[in-house]
Write a protein that holds these residues in place. Structure first.
Motif, PDB file in Angstrom:
ATOM      1  N   LYS A  50      12.579   8.441  10.762  1.00  0.00           N
ATOM      2  CA  LYS A  50      12.721   9.872  11.062  1.00  0.00           C
ATOM      3  C   LYS A  50      13.948  10.143  11.929  1.00  0.00           C
ATOM      4  O   LYS A  50      14.677  11.106  11.727  1.00  0.00           O
ATOM      5  CB  LYS A  50      11.466  10.360  11.797  1.00  0.00           C
ATOM      6  CG  LYS A  50      10.619  11.283  10.937  1.00  0.00           C
ATOM      7  CD  LYS A  50       9.583  11.964  11.784  1.00  0.00           C
ATOM      8  CE  LYS A  50       8.509  12.648  10.988  1.00  0.00           C
ATOM      9  NZ  LYS A  50       8.670  12.819   9.571  1.00  0.00           N
ATOM     10  N   GLU A 107       0.846  -1.198   0.000  1.00  0.00           N
ATOM     11  CA  GLU A 107       0.000   0.000   0.000  1.00  0.00           C
ATOM     12  C   GLU A 107       0.884   1.252   0.000  1.00  0.00           C
ATOM     13  O   GLU A 107       1.266   1.788   1.046  1.00  0.00           O
ATOM     14  CB  GLU A 107      -0.912  -0.023   1.222  1.00  0.00           C
ATOM     15  CG  GLU A 107      -2.147   0.832   1.011  1.00  0.00           C
ATOM     16  CD  GLU A 107      -2.876   1.112   2.310  1.00  0.00           C
ATOM     17  OE1 GLU A 107      -2.928   0.192   3.152  1.00  0.00           O
ATOM     18  OE2 GLU A 107      -3.335   2.254   2.486  1.00  0.00           O
ATOM     19  N   ARG A 136       5.434  -1.183   4.809  1.00  0.00           N
ATOM     20  CA  ARG A 136       5.647  -0.224   3.704  1.00  0.00           C
ATOM     21  C   ARG A 136       6.634   0.891   4.081  1.00  0.00           C
ATOM     22  O   ARG A 136       7.153   1.577   3.219  1.00  0.00           O
ATOM     23  CB  ARG A 136       4.321   0.389   3.264  1.00  0.00           C
ATOM     24  CG  ARG A 136       3.687   1.307   4.302  1.00  0.00           C
ATOM     25  CD  ARG A 136       2.462   1.978   3.754  1.00  0.00           C
ATOM     26  NE  ARG A 136       1.916   2.910   4.735  1.00  0.00           N
ATOM     27  CZ  ARG A 136       0.965   3.763   4.481  1.00  0.00           C
ATOM     28  NH1 ARG A 136       0.433   3.821   3.275  1.00  0.00           N
ATOM     29  NH2 ARG A 136       0.526   4.579   5.425  1.00  0.00           N
ATOM     30  N   ASN A 193      18.640   8.523   0.696  1.00  0.00           N
ATOM     31  CA  ASN A 193      17.478   9.380   0.500  1.00  0.00           C
ATOM     32  C   ASN A 193      17.961  10.692  -0.114  1.00  0.00           C
ATOM     33  O   ASN A 193      18.907  11.299   0.382  1.00  0.00           O
ATOM     34  CB  ASN A 193      16.841   9.633   1.882  1.00  0.00           C
ATOM     35  CG  ASN A 193      15.556  10.423   1.792  1.00  0.00           C
ATOM     36  OD1 ASN A 193      15.441  11.357   0.991  1.00  0.00           O
ATOM     37  ND2 ASN A 193      14.591  10.060   2.603  1.00  0.00           N
ATOM     38  N   TRP A 196       4.373   9.172  -3.266  1.00  0.00           N
ATOM     39  CA  TRP A 196       4.912   9.196  -1.898  1.00  0.00           C
ATOM     40  C   TRP A 196       6.414   8.847  -1.927  1.00  0.00           C
ATOM     41  O   TRP A 196       7.229   9.547  -1.335  1.00  0.00           O
ATOM     42  CB  TRP A 196       4.171   8.201  -0.983  1.00  0.00           C
ATOM     43  CG  TRP A 196       4.562   8.366   0.473  1.00  0.00           C
ATOM     44  CD1 TRP A 196       3.922   9.123   1.415  1.00  0.00           C
ATOM     45  CD2 TRP A 196       5.712   7.804   1.146  1.00  0.00           C
ATOM     46  NE1 TRP A 196       4.591   9.073   2.610  1.00  0.00           N
ATOM     47  CE2 TRP A 196       5.699   8.262   2.479  1.00  0.00           C
ATOM     48  CE3 TRP A 196       6.752   6.968   0.748  1.00  0.00           C
ATOM     49  CZ2 TRP A 196       6.672   7.908   3.417  1.00  0.00           C
ATOM     50  CZ3 TRP A 196       7.732   6.617   1.689  1.00  0.00           C
ATOM     51  CH2 TRP A 196       7.680   7.079   3.010  1.00  0.00           C
ATOM     52  N   LEU A 238      18.011   1.280  13.892  1.00  0.00           N
ATOM     53  CA  LEU A 238      18.150   0.568  12.615  1.00  0.00           C
ATOM     54  C   LEU A 238      18.855  -0.760  12.880  1.00  0.00           C
ATOM     55  O   LEU A 238      20.043  -0.773  13.203  1.00  0.00           O
ATOM     56  CB  LEU A 238      18.967   1.446  11.644  1.00  0.00           C
ATOM     57  CG  LEU A 238      19.267   0.906  10.245  1.00  0.00           C
ATOM     58  CD1 LEU A 238      18.030   0.384   9.551  1.00  0.00           C
ATOM     59  CD2 LEU A 238      19.915   1.988   9.397  1.00  0.00           C
TER      60      LEU A 238
HETATM   61  O1  UT7 Z   1      20.817   3.672   4.807  1.00  0.00           O
HETATM   62  C1  UT7 Z   1      20.712   3.698   6.199  1.00  0.00           C
HETATM   63  C2  UT7 Z   1      20.123   4.907   6.670  1.00  0.00           C
HETATM   64  N1  UT7 Z   1      18.707   4.988   6.398  1.00  0.00           N
HETATM   65  C3  UT7 Z   1      18.216   6.182   6.139  1.00  0.00           C
HETATM   66  O2  UT7 Z   1      18.984   7.098   6.020  1.00  0.00           O
HETATM   67  C4  UT7 Z   1      16.713   6.396   6.098  1.00  0.00           C
HETATM   68  C5  UT7 Z   1      16.405   7.693   6.796  1.00  0.00           C
HETATM   69  N2  UT7 Z   1      15.001   8.024   6.848  1.00  0.00           N
HETATM   70  C6  UT7 Z   1      14.268   8.393   5.766  1.00  0.00           C
HETATM   71  O3  UT7 Z   1      14.775   8.386   4.655  1.00  0.00           O
HETATM   72  C7  UT7 Z   1      12.849   8.856   5.972  1.00  0.00           C
HETATM   73  O4  UT7 Z   1      12.612   9.047   7.337  1.00  0.00           O
HETATM   74  C8  UT7 Z   1      11.797   7.897   5.378  1.00  0.00           C
HETATM   75  C9  UT7 Z   1      11.841   7.944   3.870  1.00  0.00           C
HETATM   76  C10 UT7 Z   1      12.066   6.481   5.861  1.00  0.00           C
HETATM   77  C11 UT7 Z   1      10.374   8.298   5.825  1.00  0.00           C
HETATM   78  O5  UT7 Z   1      10.110   9.648   5.477  1.00  0.00           O
HETATM   79  P1  UT7 Z   1       9.379  10.614   6.511  1.00  0.00           P
HETATM   80  O6  UT7 Z   1       9.194  11.905   5.838  1.00  0.00           O
HETATM   81  O7  UT7 Z   1      10.203  10.587   7.775  1.00  0.00           O
HETATM   82  O8  UT7 Z   1       7.976   9.924   6.674  1.00  0.00           O
HETATM   83  P2  UT7 Z   1       7.277   9.356   7.984  1.00  0.00           P
HETATM   84  O9  UT7 Z   1       7.969   8.126   8.457  1.00  0.00           O
HETATM   85  O10 UT7 Z   1       7.109  10.463   8.972  1.00  0.00           O
HETATM   86  O11 UT7 Z   1       5.849   8.959   7.437  1.00  0.00           O
HETATM   87  C12 UT7 Z   1       4.929   9.953   6.983  1.00  0.00           C
HETATM   88  C13 UT7 Z   1       3.629   9.291   6.585  1.00  0.00           C
HETATM   89  C14 UT7 Z   1       3.054   8.373   7.643  1.00  0.00           C
HETATM   90  O12 UT7 Z   1       1.646   8.523   7.618  1.00  0.00           O
HETATM   91  P3  UT7 Z   1       0.906   9.400   8.759  1.00  0.00           P
HETATM   92  O13 UT7 Z   1       1.265   8.753  10.055  1.00  0.00           O
HETATM   93  O14 UT7 Z   1       1.490  10.771   8.604  1.00  0.00           O
HETATM   94  O15 UT7 Z   1      -0.523   9.293   8.366  1.00  0.00           O
HETATM   95  C15 UT7 Z   1       3.415   6.987   7.146  1.00  0.00           C
HETATM   96  O16 UT7 Z   1       2.506   6.002   7.585  1.00  0.00           O
HETATM   97  O17 UT7 Z   1       3.839   8.470   5.425  1.00  0.00           O
HETATM   98  C16 UT7 Z   1       3.306   7.165   5.649  1.00  0.00           C
HETATM   99  N3  UT7 Z   1       4.110   6.196   4.915  1.00  0.00           N
HETATM  100  C17 UT7 Z   1       3.849   5.812   3.652  1.00  0.00           C
HETATM  101  N4  UT7 Z   1       2.896   6.145   2.783  1.00  0.00           N
HETATM  102  C18 UT7 Z   1       2.925   5.598   1.574  1.00  0.00           C
HETATM  103  C19 UT7 Z   1       5.225   5.560   5.349  1.00  0.00           C
HETATM  104  N5  UT7 Z   1       5.703   4.756   4.368  1.00  0.00           N
HETATM  105  C20 UT7 Z   1       4.865   4.905   3.322  1.00  0.00           C
HETATM  106  C21 UT7 Z   1       4.858   4.354   2.032  1.00  0.00           C
HETATM  107  N6  UT7 Z   1       3.868   4.733   1.182  1.00  0.00           N
HETATM  108  N7  UT7 Z   1       5.793   3.487   1.593  1.00  0.00           N
END
Ligand code: UT7
Length: 323
Positions: free
Chosen positions: A216, A28, A152, A253, A33, A196
């Motif tokens: 985050k 999903e 997801r 990212n 996104w 992680l």
């Molecule tokens: O390589 C090792 C190091 N790893 C990284 O550097 C990863 C670092 N983190 C990131 O790149 C970001 O934090 C993410 C890409 C993982 C997430 O981005 P974010 O802007 O921090 O999003 P979030 O986790 O705050 O999620 C925002 C919303 C949530 O919904 P609500 O609670 O606001 O309604 C999530 O449920 O996005 C939703 N969401 C998704 N929606 C559609 C989370 N994953 C998905 C998805 N598709 N795949």
């Protein structure tokens, strides 16, 4: 003074690209996104039965061809991976055998997404100590095997692949004008394990487990730690940000890449970006990006190339090379 020179590089990506739309059919999520939050458009996934060592061997052979170095000259193989074929022996020994190399040493380095910078640093130190003269340093991963495809928040972020470099010992004056690896800086802080990690392993569950991430929180640490370690790497090399021609970062990212460059005051045009095409391939991402920028002619002899990464552990590091 001995300097280690990167004399060739190669990469391998398995199968056909899997787009965000393809993923949206089984998870999903949406292309919108994934692109907005990460910059990822597609990733590659290893076929059933295709192992980390298979990817590593392909990348290694391409790097050796590019470097025009014979297997018989190699005395060191290091594979950076968090997804080894087996718990033991090291995936590097499988690569060693497949290449037909029967002398020297082969071992794995485990620092997750920072693995390539760690492995490069180990190889460089061994060369400076006279323990090796020609080395293969490989980053290879099959993260698709440790993804929870029902989560997801993580499964859309990663991909499989491998990249490799060939290092050769050469002489230098010990100045920033030398060609070769000029500095390496490594850090880790195990207090951040829970941000992680993989929830399994031979000593805990006897199963491989799945990747778990507080995205985050990792994001916040990434921009701060990476900007700091880049500064340390440049200082150790006797250089400043103004001297940098190319940043080849770990590709997690697009927002992290841009945020780090902004913090450092380095132009976006100097960052090699492949996260859109490969997604996050952990230890493979730097050599994959490096290979692209070397082979398409962006990185040129004499330029300063800065590699940096952060990953699970937490671990982070930077390496500065004059090409
Ligand atoms: O390589 C090792 C190091 N790893 C990284 O550097 C990863 C670092 N983190 C990131 O790149 C970001 O934090 C993410 C890409 C993982 C997430 O981005 P974010 O802007 O921090 O999003 P979030 O986790 O705050 O999620 C925002 C919303 C949530 O919904 P609500 O609670 O606001 O309604 C999530 O449920 O996005 C939703 N969401 C998704 N929606 C559609 C989370 N994953 C998905 C998805 N598709 N795949």
């Amino acid at each position: 003074m001995i300097r280690s020179h990167i004399v060739g590089c190669g990469a391998y990506l398995p199968g056909n690209p899997v787009s965000n739309e393809d993923l949206a059919r089984r998870v999903e999520t949406s292309d919108e996104w994934i692109q907005q939050r990460t910059g990822i458009r597609q990733r590659y996934l290893a076929a059933e039965g295709e192992l980390t060592s298979d990817l590593a061997i392909q990348a290694a052979q391409r790097a050796l061809d590019h470097a025009q170095v014979k297997v018989g000259d190699l005395d060191l193989v290091i594979v950076a991976t968090a997804t080894p074929d087996e718990t033991f022996p090291a995936t590097a020994t499988k690569v060693q055998a497949a290449l037909g190399m029967t002398r020297g040493a082969a071992f794995d380095v485990q620092a997750v997404c920072s693995g390539f910078v760690y492995a490069l640093s180990v190889a460089d130190s061994m060369m400076k100590n006279g323990m090796a003269r020609t080395a293969l340093v490989i980053g290879a991963e099959t993260f698709s095997r440790i993804l929870d495809w029902s989560d997801r928040t993580t499964c859309v972020l990663f991909g499989d692949g491998a990249g490799a470099v060939v290092l050769r010992a050469g002489d230098g004056e010990g100045t920033p004008a030398d060609r070769g690896v000029l500095s390496n800086v490594l850090h880790s802080d195990g207090r951040y394990h829970d941000l992680l990690y993989v929830d399994g392993g031979p000593s805990t569950t006897q199963k491989a487990g799945f990747l778990r991430m507080q995205g985050k929180e990792v994001f916040k640490h990434a921009v701060t730690n990476l900007a700091e370690v880049v500064g340390e790497g440049l200082t150790a090399a006797g250089l400043t940000t103004a001297d940098v021609d190319w940043i080849v970062p770990h590709q997690a990212n697009r927002r992290i890449l841009d945020g780090t460059a902004r913090k450092l005051g380095i132009s976006h045009e100097k960052i090699v970006v492949t996260v859109d095409k490969h997604a996050n391939t952990s230890a493979a991402s730097i050599p994959l990006a490096l290979t692209e920028a070397v082979h398409d002619g962006r990185i040129k002899r004499g330029q300063i190339v800065l590699m940096e990464a952060m990953g699970g552990g937490l671990t982070w590091g930077a390496s500065v090379t004059r090409w």
